[in-house]
Design a protein around this motif. Structure first.
Motif, PDB file in Angstrom:
ATOM      1  N   GLN A 187       0.830  -1.206   0.000  1.00 16.95           N
ATOM      2  CA  GLN A 187       0.000   0.000   0.000  1.00 16.95           C
ATOM      3  C   GLN A 187       0.862   1.253   0.000  1.00 16.95           C
ATOM      4  N   ARG A 188       1.944   1.255   0.800  1.00 18.59           N
ATOM      5  CA  ARG A 188       2.849   2.400   0.828  1.00 18.59           C
ATOM      6  C   ARG A 188       3.500   2.614  -0.533  1.00 18.59           C
ATOM      7  N   GLN A 189       3.875   1.497  -1.162  1.00 12.27           N
ATOM      8  CA  GLN A 189       4.512   1.599  -2.470  1.00 12.27           C
ATOM      9  C   GLN A 189       3.551   2.172  -3.511  1.00 12.27           C
ATOM     10  N   LEU A 190       2.292   1.742  -3.466  1.00  7.07           N
ATOM     11  CA  LEU A 190       1.302   2.249  -4.413  1.00  7.07           C
ATOM     12  C   LEU A 190       1.042   3.738  -4.194  1.00  7.07           C
ATOM     13  N   GLN A 191       0.977   4.139  -2.933  1.00  2.76           N
ATOM     14  CA  GLN A 191       0.768   5.558  -2.631  1.00  2.76           C
ATOM     15  C   GLN A 191       1.944   6.393  -3.122  1.00  2.76           C
ATOM     16  N   ARG A 192       3.147   5.860  -2.942  1.00  7.21           N
ATOM     17  CA  ARG A 192       4.345   6.571  -3.409  1.00  7.21           C
ATOM     18  C   ARG A 192       4.330   6.698  -4.930  1.00  7.21           C
ATOM     19  N   GLU A 193       3.995   5.612  -5.617  1.00  2.67           N
ATOM     20  CA  GLU A 193       3.945   5.649  -7.079  1.00  2.67           C
ATOM     21  C   GLU A 193       2.923   6.671  -7.565  1.00  2.67           C
ATOM     22  N   ASP A 194       1.777   6.701  -6.929  1.00  2.71           N
ATOM     23  CA  ASP A 194       0.740   7.648  -7.337  1.00  2.71           C
ATOM     24  C   ASP A 194       1.221   9.083  -7.148  1.00  2.71           C
ATOM     25  N   MET A 195       1.891   9.349  -6.023  1.00  2.00           N
ATOM     26  CA  MET A 195       2.394  10.699  -5.769  1.00  2.00           C
ATOM     27  C   MET A 195       3.463  11.077  -6.796  1.00  2.00           C
ATOM     28  N   MET A 196       4.422  10.189  -7.033  1.00  2.00           N
ATOM     29  CA  MET A 196       5.542  10.500  -7.916  1.00  2.00           C
ATOM     30  C   MET A 196       5.118  10.650  -9.372  1.00  2.00           C
ATOM     31  N   LEU A 197       4.138   9.864  -9.811  1.00  2.00           N
ATOM     32  CA  LEU A 197       3.809   9.794 -11.222  1.00  2.00           C
ATOM     33  C   LEU A 197       2.578  10.602 -11.617  1.00  2.00           C
ATOM     34  N   GLN A 198       1.749  11.000 -10.635  1.00  2.00           N
ATOM     35  CA  GLN A 198       0.491  11.657 -10.983  1.00  2.00           C
ATOM     36  C   GLN A 198       0.329  13.050 -10.369  1.00  2.00           C
ATOM     37  N   ALA A 199       0.829  13.263  -9.170  1.00  2.00           N
ATOM     38  CA  ALA A 199       0.606  14.541  -8.483  1.00  2.00           C
ATOM     39  C   ALA A 199       1.362  15.670  -9.181  1.00  2.00           C
ATOM     40  N   PRO A 200       0.878  16.914  -9.070  1.00  2.00           N
ATOM     41  CA  PRO A 200       1.595  18.055  -9.659  1.00  2.00           C
ATOM     42  C   PRO A 200       3.035  18.122  -9.160  1.00  2.00           C
ATOM     43  N   LEU A 201       3.975  18.269 -10.082  1.00  2.00           N
ATOM     44  CA  LEU A 201       5.389  18.187  -9.718  1.00  2.00           C
ATOM     45  C   LEU A 201       5.851  19.269  -8.734  1.00  2.00           C
ATOM     46  N   PRO A 202       5.435  20.524  -8.868  1.00  2.00           N
ATOM     47  CA  PRO A 202       5.862  21.500  -7.860  1.00  2.00           C
ATOM     48  C   PRO A 202       5.471  21.074  -6.447  1.00  2.00           C
ATOM     49  N   ARG A 203       4.254  20.518  -6.311  1.00  2.00           N
ATOM     50  CA  ARG A 203       3.817  20.073  -4.988  1.00  2.00           C
ATOM     51  C   ARG A 203       4.632  18.877  -4.508  1.00  2.00           C
ATOM     52  N   VAL A 204       4.916  17.930  -5.410  1.00  2.00           N
ATOM     53  CA  VAL A 204       5.685  16.742  -5.028  1.00  2.00           C
ATOM     54  C   VAL A 204       7.099  17.131  -4.615  1.00  2.00           C
ATOM     55  N   ILE A 205       7.740  17.967  -5.431  1.00  2.00           N
ATOM     56  CA  ILE A 205       9.118  18.359  -5.125  1.00  2.00           C
ATOM     57  C   ILE A 205       9.200  19.113  -3.809  1.00  2.00           C
ATOM     58  N   MET A 206       8.272  20.042  -3.585  1.00  2.00           N
ATOM     59  CA  MET A 206       8.306  20.795  -2.339  1.00  2.00           C
ATOM     60  C   MET A 206       7.981  19.894  -1.140  1.00  2.00           C
ATOM     61  N   LYS A 207       7.080  18.935  -1.351  1.00  2.00           N
ATOM     62  CA  LYS A 207       6.779  18.005  -0.265  1.00  2.00           C
ATOM     63  C   LYS A 207       8.004  17.180   0.099  1.00  2.00           C
ATOM     64  N   MET A 208       8.762  16.752  -0.911  1.00  2.00           N
ATOM     65  CA  MET A 208       9.981  15.990  -0.667  1.00  2.00           C
ATOM     66  C   MET A 208      11.103  16.878  -0.140  1.00  2.00           C
ATOM     67  N   ALA A 209      11.142  18.127  -0.628  1.00  2.00           N
ATOM     68  CA  ALA A 209      12.270  18.995  -0.307  1.00  2.00           C
ATOM     69  C   ALA A 209      12.153  19.662   1.058  1.00  2.00           C
ATOM     70  N   LEU A 210      10.947  20.025   1.472  1.00  2.00           N
ATOM     71  CA  LEU A 210      10.801  20.797   2.704  1.00  2.00           C
ATOM     72  C   LEU A 210      11.384  20.087   3.927  1.00  2.00           C
ATOM     73  N   PRO A 211      11.066  18.811   4.155  1.00  2.00           N
ATOM     74  CA  PRO A 211      11.714  18.131   5.288  1.00  2.00           C
ATOM     75  C   PRO A 211      13.228  18.072   5.139  1.00  2.00           C
ATOM     76  N   SER A 212      13.710  17.904   3.893  1.00  2.00           N
ATOM     77  CA  SER A 212      15.155  17.869   3.672  1.00  2.00           C
ATOM     78  C   SER A 212      15.784  19.214   3.989  1.00  2.00           C
ATOM     79  N   ILE A 213      15.130  20.282   3.574  1.00  2.00           N
ATOM     80  CA  ILE A 213      15.649  21.621   3.862  1.00  2.00           C
ATOM     81  C   ILE A 213      15.716  21.854   5.363  1.00  2.00           C
ATOM     82  N   ILE A 214      14.643  21.526   6.057  1.00  2.00           N
ATOM     83  CA  ILE A 214      14.620  21.714   7.512  1.00  2.00           C
ATOM     84  C   ILE A 214      15.696  20.874   8.169  1.00  2.00           C
ATOM     85  N   SER A 215      15.839  19.634   7.696  1.00  2.00           N
ATOM     86  CA  SER A 215      16.847  18.736   8.256  1.00  2.00           C
ATOM     87  C   SER A 215      18.247  19.302   8.081  1.00  2.00           C
TER      88      SER A 215
END
Length: 466
Positions: free
Chosen positions: A7-35
């Motif tokens: 289920q986690r893998q399917l959710q990840r695939e849906d996010m990476m392949l279907q969600a708007p890219l600016p939102r996906v990149i910022m979602k992935m990047a924001l925790p990294s930036i804070i870290s």
């Protein structure tokens, strides 16, 4: 548990392949930036509290930044190489092999850290002298290196877990693990340095404890089997394809860290030959610049797995779109951060130069900050191109850019600039090197775009991925 993983893998695939890219990149990047921002607090907090002990103690902290880079060398190589390959494997739906990549990289990194610990402890005084310690700050440098070396295996392994958690989409876990350690370090520093009267050694012990806590947090999801990937000695595989992918892509990060060590040693020795004030000023300005660099690096780290996942899934349209958004965002962010930091460069450096006799430290440090701020938009875009190459498995391109900023574009000019302009030349060299990297990045990105177009044309004709 298998159903939950699926289920986690399917959710990840849906996010990476279907969600708007600016939102996906910022979602992935924001925790990294804070870290990365909180992680930069480790060394900055040490420099802030140790500055009360004098310029020589502050200079010792600057010298030992190179020790962190040495520990990072193999750890970051394995982390970046493994994360890139894992992103592509997950995009191709091969989680079992991705777990083998993680386990192999993790345990090799720990062994490398152990080697650094043993050799560094055995040759402590020659090591700190090599790193740039002067007669007046050598003992401080030894005190700081002592405890940091003891946790070198955990620090190296942290890099791998940090990057690989992001590669599987668990950026929040990565942020919490690295971030909590950084916050803890800020609280422990004044206790050990002043309350327990340990001085520079207290700053080292606080850092070591914080690194151990970060390790415990980062390893927990793997130990508790709450991650997509599995970490186990039984999954170690010294297979040619795994080692090749890790080393070929990750070598860019290793060479970057290695050249960062070399350039820092050269710079420390040149600056220390002028005065402890210049050595401290250059070192502190470097730590202050870690804040905008952390934002850029965190953004690139969030962008890289998005590009890599879509490349593995043959979504070349999203690969191209992700690069365009990342480039625009990095340049705009760098302009804003550079302008703000350049405006407050003198007050920022003054936080670490508290004595009246530290005027030289303030002048050199503020100049170094302002010049690097001018070059920050270039640094931001080049970092995106570098991460883009790493995400797509373009090892040569990633290596070229990773070694440029503190290697091929830095080392040839550092001695001439120091000879011609003294302390001001030393303060200017990194900004000049940043500008020179643009000459390498422009032709490289054109070649990468042609590579994407060729892969897209091949896929449209029914061929395999390149």
């Amino acid at each position: 548990m298998a159903a939950a993983d699926q289920q986690r893998q399917l959710q990840r695939e849906d996010m990476m392949l279907q969600a708007p890219l600016p939102r996906v990149i910022m979602k992935m990047a924001l925790p990294s930036i804070i870290s990365f921002l909180i992680t930069s607090v480790y060394s900055l907090a040490d420099a802030f509290f140790v500055s009360d002990l004098g310029e020589s103690a502050t200079a010792a902290i600057s010298v030992n930044a190179s020790l962190d880079q040495i520990i990072m060398m193999a750890g970051s190589m394995l982390a970046v190489g493994a994360a890139s390959y894992i992103s592509r494997l997950l995009g191709a739906k091969d989680a079992d092999k991705a777990s083998q990549v993680l386990s192999t990289a993790f345990f090799i990194a720990a062994v490398f850290g152990a080697v650094v610990m043993v050799l560094g402890t055995a040759f402590m005084h020659p090591m700190v002298r090599l790193l740039g310690a002067t007669d007046t700050c050598e003992q401080y440098a030894v005190e700081y290196a002592t405890y940091v070396l003891l946790v070198a295996p955990f620090m190296a392994a942290n890099f791998v877990m940090n990057q690989c958690l992001r590669a599987e989409g668990s950026a929040l876990l990565s942020m919490f693990g690295m971030g909590f350690g950084g916050i803890l370090n800020c609280f422990l520093d004044p206790i050990f340095i002043f309350e327990l009267n340990m001085g520079v050694a207290g700053a080292s012990l606080a850092t070591a404890i914080s690194k151990l806590v970060s390790f415990a947090i980062l390893v927990f999801p793997y130990a508790a089997r709450r991650s997509t990937l599995r970490l186990s000695p039984r999954r170690i595989r010294f297979q040619a394809d795994i080692l090749f992918q890790i080393v070929s892509v990750g070598s860019s990060s290793m060479f970057r860290s290695g050249l960062a060590v070399v350039s820092a040693i050269v710079l420390n020795n040149i600056a220390g030959g002028i005065s402890d004030a210049v050595l401290a000023g250059i070192g502190v300005s470097t730590k202050i610049m870690m804040f905008p660099f952390s934002v850029i690096l965190g953004f690139g780290t969030g962008f890289q797995p998005v590009a890599g996942f879509n490349w593995g899934a043959r979504r070349y349209d999203r690969v191209r779109e992700s690069y365009h958004f990342a480039s625009r965002a990095a340049i705009a962010g760098a302009v804003v951060m550079g302008a703000a930091l350049a405006l407050f460069a003198t007050p920022a450096i003054s936080l670490f130069a508290k004595a009246d006799q530290a005027q030289a430290m303030r002048e050199v440090g503020a100049l170094c900050i302002r010049l690097q701020c001018l070059a920050l938009p270039i640094h931001g875009w080049v970092a995106v191109v570098n991460m883009f190459c790493a995400g797509l498995g373009n090892a040569k391109g990633a290596l070229l850019l990773s070694t440029a900023r503190q290697g091929t574009c830095f080392l040839p000019i550092v001695y001439p600039m120091a000879w011609a302009w003294g302390a001001y030349g030393v303060a200017s060299v990194q900004a000049v090197a940043d500008c020179l990297t643009l000459l390498l990045a422009l032709p490289l990105i054109r070649r990468v775009k042609r590579q994407i177009q060729a892969a897209e044309d091949l896929a449209s004709r029914g061929g395999g991925a390149t």
